[in-house]
Design a protein around this motif. Structure first.
Motif, PDB file in Angstrom:
ATOM      1  N   LEU A 156       2.393 -11.828  72.550  1.00 17.44           N
ATOM      2  CA  LEU A 156       3.872 -11.310  71.140  1.00 17.44           C
ATOM      3  C   LEU A 156       4.861 -12.397  71.431  1.00 17.44           C
ATOM      4  CD1 LEU A 156       2.946  -7.572  72.176  1.00 17.44           C
ATOM      5  CD2 LEU A 156       2.935  -8.670  69.772  1.00 17.44           C
ATOM      6  N   PRO A 157       5.900 -13.127  70.644  1.00 21.44           N
ATOM      7  CA  PRO A 157       7.458 -13.498  70.876  1.00 21.44           C
ATOM      8  C   PRO A 157       7.818 -12.438  72.685  1.00 21.44           C
ATOM      9  CG  PRO A 157       7.409 -12.025  68.723  1.00 21.44           C
ATOM     10  CD  PRO A 157       5.749 -11.785  69.630  1.00 21.44           C
ATOM     11  N   ARG A 158       8.504 -13.325  73.878  1.00 19.63           N
ATOM     12  CA  ARG A 158       9.143 -12.885  74.602  1.00 19.63           C
ATOM     13  C   ARG A 158      10.700 -12.203  74.559  1.00 19.63           C
ATOM     14  NH1 ARG A 158       9.540 -16.005  79.471  1.00 19.63           N
ATOM     15  NH2 ARG A 158       7.870 -14.263  80.714  1.00 19.63           N
ATOM     16  N   PRO A 159      10.573 -10.659  74.681  1.00 15.12           N
ATOM     17  CA  PRO A 159      12.206 -10.200  74.773  1.00 15.12           C
ATOM     18  C   PRO A 159      13.322 -11.138  75.231  1.00 15.12           C
ATOM     19  CG  PRO A 159      10.574  -8.445  74.903  1.00 15.12           C
ATOM     20  CD  PRO A 159      10.284  -9.629  75.446  1.00 15.12           C
ATOM     21  N   GLY A 160      14.628 -11.547  74.563  1.00 17.03           N
ATOM     22  CA  GLY A 160      15.462 -12.085  75.047  1.00 17.03           C
ATOM     23  C   GLY A 160      16.799 -11.734  76.069  1.00 17.03           C
ATOM     24  N   ALA A 161      17.287 -11.724  77.156  1.00 14.32           N
ATOM     25  CA  ALA A 161      18.654 -11.469  77.760  1.00 14.32           C
ATOM     26  C   ALA A 161      19.061 -10.489  76.528  1.00 14.32           C
ATOM     27  CB  ALA A 161      19.452 -12.838  77.959  1.00 14.32           C
ATOM     28  N   GLY A 162      19.080  -9.487  77.578  1.00 10.23           N
ATOM     29  CA  GLY A 162      20.202  -8.401  76.588  1.00 10.23           C
ATOM     30  C   GLY A 162      19.324  -7.394  75.860  1.00 10.23           C
ATOM     31  N   ALA A 163      17.591  -7.674  76.110  1.00 15.40           N
ATOM     32  CA  ALA A 163      16.551  -6.540  75.156  1.00 15.40           C
ATOM     33  C   ALA A 163      17.395  -4.950  75.471  1.00 15.40           C
ATOM     34  CB  ALA A 163      15.348  -7.189  75.756  1.00 15.40           C
ATOM     35  N   ARG A 164      17.137  -4.378  74.577  1.00 18.21           N
ATOM     36  CA  ARG A 164      17.221  -3.354  74.490  1.00 18.21           C
ATOM     37  C   ARG A 164      16.403  -2.243  74.626  1.00 18.21           C
ATOM     38  NH1 ARG A 164      23.237  -1.225  72.973  1.00 18.21           N
ATOM     39  NH2 ARG A 164      24.090  -2.982  73.232  1.00 18.21           N
ATOM     40  N   GLY A 165      16.012  -0.821  75.398  1.00 22.95           N
ATOM     41  CA  GLY A 165      15.341  -0.181  75.147  1.00 22.95           C
ATOM     42  C   GLY A 165      14.961   0.427  73.806  1.00 22.95           C
ATOM     43  N   PHE A 166      13.906  -0.107  73.046  1.00 23.71           N
ATOM     44  CA  PHE A 166      14.382  -0.122  71.264  1.00 23.71           C
ATOM     45  C   PHE A 166      13.159  -0.575  70.765  1.00 23.71           C
ATOM     46  CE2 PHE A 166      14.738  -1.198  67.294  1.00 23.71           C
ATOM     47  CZ  PHE A 166      15.643   0.045  66.246  1.00 23.71           C
ATOM     48  N   VAL A 167      12.375  -0.009  69.800  1.00 23.11           N
ATOM     49  CA  VAL A 167      10.921  -0.229  69.000  1.00 23.11           C
ATOM     50  C   VAL A 167      11.537   0.524  67.867  1.00 23.11           C
ATOM     51  CG1 VAL A 167       8.901  -0.036  68.951  1.00 23.11           C
ATOM     52  CG2 VAL A 167       9.406  -0.112  71.520  1.00 23.11           C
ATOM     53  N   CYS A 168      10.838  -0.471  66.943  1.00 19.61           N
ATOM     54  CA  CYS A 168      10.981  -0.194  65.618  1.00 19.61           C
ATOM     55  C   CYS A 168       9.770  -0.025  64.884  1.00 19.61           C
ATOM     56  CB  CYS A 168      12.286  -1.012  65.069  1.00 19.61           C
ATOM     57  SG  CYS A 168      12.607  -0.979  62.839  1.00 19.61           S
ATOM     58  N   ASN A 169       9.486   0.348  63.691  1.00 21.46           N
ATOM     59  CA  ASN A 169       8.072   0.212  63.359  1.00 21.46           C
ATOM     60  C   ASN A 169       7.301   0.193  64.243  1.00 21.46           C
ATOM     61  OD1 ASN A 169       9.257  -0.105  60.582  1.00 21.46           O
ATOM     62  ND2 ASN A 169       9.632  -2.436  61.291  1.00 21.46           N
ATOM     63  N   ALA A 170       6.566   1.551  65.077  1.00 17.27           N
ATOM     64  CA  ALA A 170       6.024   1.434  66.135  1.00 17.27           C
ATOM     65  C   ALA A 170       4.967   2.232  65.862  1.00 17.27           C
ATOM     66  CB  ALA A 170       6.462   2.189  66.938  1.00 17.27           C
ATOM     67  N   ASP A 171       3.629   2.100  65.434  1.00 14.02           N
ATOM     68  CA  ASP A 171       2.508   2.070  65.117  1.00 14.02           C
ATOM     69  C   ASP A 171       2.627   2.786  66.961  1.00 14.02           C
ATOM     70  OD1 ASP A 171       1.594  -0.100  67.062  1.00 14.02           O
ATOM     71  OD2 ASP A 171       0.599  -1.784  65.587  1.00 14.02           O
ATOM     72  N   LEU A 172       0.611   3.272  66.791  1.00  8.72           N
ATOM     73  CA  LEU A 172       0.419   3.494  68.005  1.00  8.72           C
ATOM     74  C   LEU A 172       0.601   2.425  69.853  1.00  8.72           C
ATOM     75  CD1 LEU A 172      -0.262   6.405  68.983  1.00  8.72           C
ATOM     76  CD2 LEU A 172      -2.899   5.279  68.587  1.00  8.72           C
ATOM     77  N   ALA A 173       0.179   1.578  69.482  1.00 11.11           N
ATOM     78  CA  ALA A 173       0.529   0.826  70.630  1.00 11.11           C
ATOM     79  C   ALA A 173       2.242   0.028  70.698  1.00 11.11           C
ATOM     80  CB  ALA A 173      -0.264  -1.076  69.994  1.00 11.11           C
ATOM     81  N   GLY A 174       2.994   0.334  69.678  1.00 13.58           N
ATOM     82  CA  GLY A 174       4.078   0.499  69.966  1.00 13.58           C
ATOM     83  C   GLY A 174       4.908   1.519  71.111  1.00 13.58           C
ATOM     84  N   VAL A 175       4.187   2.394  70.128  1.00 10.52           N
ATOM     85  CA  VAL A 175       4.612   3.733  71.187  1.00 10.52           C
ATOM     86  C   VAL A 175       4.236   3.755  72.474  1.00 10.52           C
ATOM     87  CG1 VAL A 175       4.031   6.768  71.113  1.00 10.52           C
ATOM     88  CG2 VAL A 175       4.210   5.383  68.717  1.00 10.52           C
TER      89      VAL A 175
END
Length: 271
Positions: free
Chosen positions: A243-262
């Motif tokens: 998966l794409p690596r989160p960049g600097a300043g990444a937040r504790g946020f997930v959008c369009n979460a499927d079960l795996a994302g949750v």
């Protein structure tokens, strides 16, 4: 304040999960064939609680007191979802209490089984502001007596907009929450927006570009920047899963979460 204190019996961690239990959670869950959002969220939460208990078992003496945890369900009413030995006396349940308070054992046809603390529910509206108010009360009481512990973590999982307030009302409540702190740093706020339809999940972004609507962007802006240890973990997991690596300043946020994302958000939030 770098969020570096390690969890032990003298420095327990605090996790508060807010679970959307409104009627819209009766819709099918993306990435979980045959399950409603409510059922998938309950299953993910129960597995997380089991894992938390297992982390606390180091010998034959049973779980050690490494965690205090509260679950808050919100729909037309606000419900404390975990019971300690004295019923609903203490809103935060310790890991030893959690180990003894499941309501039943779920068994799968393939032989898998796990304890159940939370049953699925999907009814009514979305009183998210009231849930955040209760989370503040719980967290404020906890930090007052645990200043030497890791900063608390609040994880809000929802599939819709609050029906008891505006985005400004939500932002005001989250600002109160992240104003709480221990010597480790300020409270860490996660938001997980469950997918309404099949779409590419957005995992731990560092800006709101590309988010579908102002409400989703508002949830992003009320999510905390990930501390270093969490950012390193999500980058390692991203590499492992391609998966794409989160960049600097990444937040504790997930959008369009499927079960795996949750599940990923829960795992990161309870590191």
């Amino acid at each position: 304040m770098n969020h570096t204190i390690r969890v032990d019996r003298n420095h327990p961690a605090c996790f508060i999960l807010l679970l959307d239990q409104s009627y819209s959670m009766s819709a099918p869950m993306v990435g979980a064939a045959g399950l409603s959002k409510a059922q998938a969220l309950a299953d993910a939460t129960n597995r997380l609680l089991m894992q938390l208990v297992q982390r606390c078992v180091l010998d034959e003496q049973g779980p050690r007191h490494y965690f205090d945890i509260a679950l808050i369900g919100y729909s037309d009413r606000i419900t404390r979802l975990l019971k300690s030995g004295d019923g609903f006396g203490n809103p935060l349940v310790s890991s030893p209490q959690l180990a003894d308070s499941f309501v039943r054992i779920h068994e799968e046809p393939d032989g898998q089984s796990w304890p159940v603390w939370v049953e699925p529910l999907a009814d009514g509206q979305t009183m998210m502001c009231a849930a955040l108010d209760l989370a503040y009360d719980f967290a404020a009481g906890w930090v007052a007596s645990h200043q030497d512990s890791p900063a608390p973590v609040v994880i809000n999982i929802t599939d819709g907009e609050a029906t008891d307030g505006t985005l400004d009302d939500l932002a005001e409540r989250v600002a109160r929450l992240v104003g709480l702190s221990t010597v480790d740093g300020p409270l860490i706020m996660f938001n997980v927006a469950v997918a309404a339809r099949a779409a590419e999940p957005v995992l731990f972004p560092n800006d709101a570009a590309g988010l579908a609507d102002p409400y989703t962007a508002g949830l992003f802006h009320t999510s905390s920047v990930l501390p270093t240890r969490m950012l390193e973990y999500v980058r390692t997991e991203a590499d492992r899963h391609g998966l794409p690596r989160p960049g600097a300043g990444a937040r504790g946020f997930v959008c369009n979460a499927d079960l795996a994302g949750v599940v990923r958000a829960l795992n990161v939030g309870t590191l």
